[in-house]
Design a protein around this motif. Sequence first.
Motif, mmCIF file in Angstrom:
data_model
loop_
_atom_site.group_PDB
_atom_site.id
_atom_site.type_symbol
_atom_site.label_atom_id
_atom_site.label_comp_id
_atom_site.label_asym_id
_atom_site.label_seq_id
_atom_site.Cartn_x
_atom_site.Cartn_y
_atom_site.Cartn_z
ATOM 1 N N ARG A 66 0.832 -1.217 0.000
ATOM 2 C CA ARG A 66 0.000 0.000 0.000
ATOM 3 C C ARG A 66 0.861 1.259 0.000
ATOM 4 O O ARG A 66 0.528 2.242 -0.670
ATOM 5 C CB ARG A 66 -0.941 -0.002 1.196
ATOM 6 C CG ARG A 66 -2.052 -1.021 1.056
ATOM 7 C CD ARG A 66 -3.059 -0.903 2.159
ATOM 8 N NE ARG A 66 -4.045 -1.963 2.065
ATOM 9 C CZ ARG A 66 -4.961 -2.185 2.983
ATOM 10 N NH1 ARG A 66 -5.045 -1.426 4.063
ATOM 11 N NH2 ARG A 66 -5.824 -3.167 2.828
ATOM 12 N N LEU A 67 1.956 1.234 0.737
ATOM 13 C CA LEU A 67 2.853 2.379 0.781
ATOM 14 C C LEU A 67 3.479 2.632 -0.590
ATOM 15 O O LEU A 67 3.581 3.772 -1.041
ATOM 16 C CB LEU A 67 3.934 2.155 1.841
ATOM 17 C CG LEU A 67 4.886 3.308 2.127
ATOM 18 C CD1 LEU A 67 4.130 4.560 2.574
ATOM 19 C CD2 LEU A 67 5.899 2.895 3.178
ATOM 20 N N ILE A 92 15.712 1.269 -3.107
ATOM 21 C CA ILE A 92 15.358 2.031 -1.915
ATOM 22 C C ILE A 92 16.374 1.698 -0.827
ATOM 23 O O ILE A 92 16.412 0.564 -0.343
ATOM 24 C CB ILE A 92 13.926 1.701 -1.436
ATOM 25 C CG1 ILE A 92 12.924 2.006 -2.548
ATOM 26 C CG2 ILE A 92 13.597 2.486 -0.165
ATOM 27 C CD1 ILE A 92 11.505 1.564 -2.236
ATOM 28 N N PRO A 93 17.214 2.669 -0.454
ATOM 29 C CA PRO A 93 18.180 2.409 0.616
ATOM 30 C C PRO A 93 17.450 2.046 1.905
ATOM 31 O O PRO A 93 16.349 2.519 2.157
ATOM 32 C CB PRO A 93 18.911 3.740 0.776
ATOM 33 C CG PRO A 93 18.630 4.492 -0.475
ATOM 34 C CD PRO A 93 17.293 4.019 -0.959
ATOM 35 N N GLU A 94 18.068 1.214 2.699
ATOM 36 C CA GLU A 94 17.434 0.772 3.938
ATOM 37 C C GLU A 94 18.203 1.253 5.154
ATOM 38 O O GLU A 94 19.401 1.483 5.096
ATOM 39 C CB GLU A 94 17.336 -0.752 3.952
ATOM 40 C CG GLU A 94 16.417 -1.279 2.867
ATOM 41 C CD GLU A 94 16.247 -2.780 2.930
ATOM 42 O OE1 GLU A 94 16.522 -3.376 3.973
ATOM 43 O OE2 GLU A 94 15.822 -3.348 1.918
ATOM 44 N N GLY A 95 17.484 1.382 6.247
ATOM 45 C CA GLY A 95 18.099 1.693 7.526
ATOM 46 C C GLY A 95 18.726 3.078 7.591
ATOM 47 O O GLY A 95 18.343 3.997 6.876
ATOM 48 N N GLU A 96 19.719 3.187 8.426
ATOM 49 C CA GLU A 96 20.344 4.467 8.727
ATOM 50 C C GLU A 96 21.064 5.087 7.543
ATOM 51 O O GLU A 96 21.253 6.288 7.494
ATOM 52 C CB GLU A 96 21.323 4.304 9.904
ATOM 53 C CG GLU A 96 20.632 3.967 11.208
ATOM 54 C CD GLU A 96 19.680 5.054 11.665
ATOM 55 O OE1 GLU A 96 20.068 6.228 11.668
ATOM 56 O OE2 GLU A 96 18.543 4.720 12.008
ATOM 57 N N GLU A 97 21.499 4.270 6.561
ATOM 58 C CA GLU A 97 22.251 4.835 5.445
ATOM 59 C C GLU A 97 21.444 5.898 4.704
ATOM 60 O O GLU A 97 21.994 6.855 4.183
ATOM 61 C CB GLU A 97 22.702 3.749 4.477
ATOM 62 C CG GLU A 97 21.594 3.096 3.695
ATOM 63 C CD GLU A 97 22.081 1.980 2.784
ATOM 64 O OE1 GLU A 97 21.417 1.751 1.775
ATOM 65 O OE2 GLU A 97 23.101 1.353 3.092
ATOM 66 N N LEU A 98 20.142 5.754 4.684
ATOM 67 C CA LEU A 98 19.309 6.725 3.986
ATOM 68 C C LEU A 98 19.384 8.101 4.629
ATOM 69 O O LEU A 98 19.282 9.116 3.965
ATOM 70 C CB LEU A 98 17.861 6.239 3.971
ATOM 71 C CG LEU A 98 16.878 7.158 3.263
ATOM 72 C CD1 LEU A 98 17.275 7.355 1.809
ATOM 73 C CD2 LEU A 98 15.489 6.611 3.351
ATOM 74 N N PHE A 99 19.576 8.132 5.926
ATOM 75 C CA PHE A 99 19.534 9.400 6.638
ATOM 76 C C PHE A 99 20.912 10.010 6.854
ATOM 77 O O PHE A 99 21.035 11.216 7.013
ATOM 78 C CB PHE A 99 18.822 9.210 7.979
ATOM 79 C CG PHE A 99 17.422 8.711 7.793
ATOM 80 C CD1 PHE A 99 16.422 9.563 7.364
ATOM 81 C CD2 PHE A 99 17.112 7.382 8.004
ATOM 82 C CE1 PHE A 99 15.132 9.105 7.157
ATOM 83 C CE2 PHE A 99 15.815 6.918 7.800
ATOM 84 C CZ PHE A 99 14.826 7.787 7.378
ATOM 85 N N SER A 119 8.684 0.655 9.618
ATOM 86 C CA SER A 119 8.794 2.023 10.136
ATOM 87 C C SER A 119 9.830 2.823 9.348
ATOM 88 O O SER A 119 9.612 3.989 9.014
ATOM 89 C CB SER A 119 9.175 2.006 11.612
ATOM 90 O OG SER A 119 8.146 1.429 12.373
ATOM 91 N N ALA A 120 10.968 2.202 9.041
ATOM 92 C CA ALA A 120 12.021 2.885 8.283
ATOM 93 C C ALA A 120 11.571 3.197 6.861
ATOM 94 O O ALA A 120 11.847 4.286 6.332
ATOM 95 C CB ALA A 120 13.288 2.039 8.268
ATOM 96 N N LEU A 121 10.860 2.256 6.235
ATOM 97 C CA LEU A 121 10.373 2.490 4.877
ATOM 98 C C LEU A 121 9.370 3.637 4.870
ATOM 99 O O LEU A 121 9.414 4.513 4.002
ATOM 100 C CB LEU A 121 9.737 1.220 4.305
ATOM 101 C CG LEU A 121 9.221 1.327 2.872
ATOM 102 C CD1 LEU A 121 10.370 1.605 1.902
ATOM 103 C CD2 LEU A 121 8.491 0.044 2.476
ATOM 104 N N ALA A 143 7.636 8.863 3.247
ATOM 105 C CA ALA A 143 6.666 9.883 3.650
ATOM 106 C C ALA A 143 7.307 11.236 3.940
ATOM 107 O O ALA A 143 6.612 12.210 4.174
ATOM 108 C CB ALA A 143 5.894 9.404 4.879
ATOM 109 N N ARG A 144 8.608 11.310 3.912
ATOM 110 C CA ARG A 144 9.322 12.558 4.205
ATOM 111 C C ARG A 144 8.992 13.616 3.157
ATOM 112 O O ARG A 144 9.023 13.373 1.964
ATOM 113 C CB ARG A 144 10.823 12.286 4.203
ATOM 114 C CG ARG A 144 11.656 13.474 4.607
ATOM 115 C CD ARG A 144 13.149 13.113 4.494
ATOM 116 N NE ARG A 144 13.964 14.092 5.143
ATOM 117 C CZ ARG A 144 14.623 13.893 6.280
ATOM 118 N NH1 ARG A 144 14.554 12.719 6.864
ATOM 119 N NH2 ARG A 144 15.344 14.850 6.799
#
Length: 178
Positions: free
Chosen positions: A19-20, A32-39, A88-90, A95-96
Motif C-alpha cells: 500500500r505504501l 530504496i536504501p534501507e536503515g540508517e544509510e538513507l539518513f 517504520s524505516a520504509l 513519507a518525508r
Amino acid sequence: MADGQADLPKLDAETFRARLLVENDWTEGLAIPEGEELFWVENDLTVQVFRAARQAACIARLEAGDWERWAEALLSLRAQIPGDDASSALFAALARADFTKVCFDTHGSKAADSQFTNIKASPPKSYPAVADFQGAQFTGPAGFQGAQFTEWADFQGAQFTGPAGFQGAQFTEWADFQ
C-alpha cells in the motif's frame, strides 16, 4: 490524525509495504536504501538518486495539487504501521516531505542560486512524516497557517523574504528554525 485513524488495525508487513508503494509509485524500478544509510550517508550514489527522486516526487505532487490527498492516505497508513523496524524505516523514507533547497517562488522572483529548484506553489498543510525545508527560500508569503507537522520540521537555513504565517500550525515534535 484524521478522526478514526487511531482505531485502524495494524497491517501485516507485506500489505503495508504494498500500500505504501502504491502511494509512492515514483519508487518503481528504484533501489530504496534501507536503515540508517538513507539518513546519514552522503556520498552513496544509490542514496543520492533516491533522495533526488523523492524530492522530485514531492515537488510534482505539490504542483499537481495532489499533496493533501497523498498526505491523508499516508496518515492513514501511518496509523497501520506494523511493529517491525523495516516497515517504520520504509515509511519514514517515503513519507518525508523533502523541500531542501527549494524556492517557493510565488511572486515570480526566482532564486539567484542555480542550486535551487523553483516552484510556483505554496507550501503544503499536511506532513505525514518529517518536513524538511533546510535551506529553502520563500520569495513571497509563506502560508503555513493551520499546517499539521506530525514529526519534526526542519527549517535550518530557510530564508523568508516575505511574511511567514504559522498561526494555528501544530508541531507534534520539534521545529528547528536556526
